[in-house]
Design an enzyme around this catalytic site. Sequence first.
Site: not given
Ligand code: AMP
Length: 332
Positions: A111, A194, A197
Amino acid sequence: MSRIFSGVQPTGNLHLGNYLGAIRNFVRLQDDYECIYCAVDMHAITVWQDPQQLKNNVREVAAAYLASGVDPEKSIIFAQSNVAAHAELAWIFNCVARLGWLNRMTQFKEKAGKNRENASLGLYAYPSLMAADILVYKATHVPVGEDQKQHLELTRDIAQKFNNDYGTETFPLVEPLIFGEATRVMSLRDGTKKMSKSDPSDYSRIALTDGPDEIAKKLKKARTDAEPLPEKMEDLSERPEAANLVGIYAALADCTKAEVLAEHAGSQFSSFKPILTELAVEKFGPIGAEMKRLMADPGHVDAVLKDGAERAQALAEPVIREVKETVGFLVS
Ligand code: AMP
Ligand code: TRP
């Protein structure tokens, strides 16, 4: 006793990865455990967020939990900044965690990018706040996607060092719960990245609020190779885009990747993609529609968040008190 805690950052663009890797599992756990689910707005501002947008994004995370089936009567849904004990415990953990531990965090490196000197101090301390989120409830299990594994190892290190330093057994050693066939959903444009967002391309992800046309368009454009689907799992190992679509299908259909291959081996993507689209629309359509309905009139979402914050606050209060006593703060 087991207690579940997890959080999602309110940074917009909630996607299929968030759902399959995390939110769907939140729903599955709530029948058997006491669950606390958070919109982590203090984590979100470790990188710049427009204030008005941030408010909407917090509601969007809560709406996604509700639309996916988290029951606000059973489980607690709230915004992190509404329970001050998170920030209080995070400061104490900043004094427990070592610079060397944080220097190893790969999410910070990704990041912060090349210009590390210009990253916020909050982004660097991010994992320490995450440990506080979990441990301020003495939660024992944390459902997340695979990318959060390293942060949870750090949470264990912090808990252990706190317990050792103060000669107590204040904090449990948390266990990650990483389960399902899609714990790491990849970008639809590049199977080595990956799904995220923050990817500038909307075509890289299926958003939770995408309608049937958008889902169809994005899957149609999703990158693949020219080979048909193989019979054996090993034959997917060098084919990241194919493996990703098979994983998404398996997660949505609630079966294993091997079962998907047993059924679709030999299919070209031109025939597999429409079947996947139909499944995604069937599983996802109602969630997106319900999220939009909830967002159109946020009164209900705001009431859920307020009630959740009160319940979370009541659980955090005795823990932060105990910690302050342990550390040697004068507690009135
Ligand atoms: P975040 O968007 O970083 O706040 O992630 C929220 C939740 O979604 C966390 O538990 C992450 O590990 C999961 N997550 C985010 N991106 C992915 C992805 N590409 N595949 C699987 N899980 C994800
Ligand atoms: N770091 C997590 C993510 O980016 C979000 C998060 C913050 C979290 N605090 C948490 C997840 C506590 C689980 C438990 O996805």
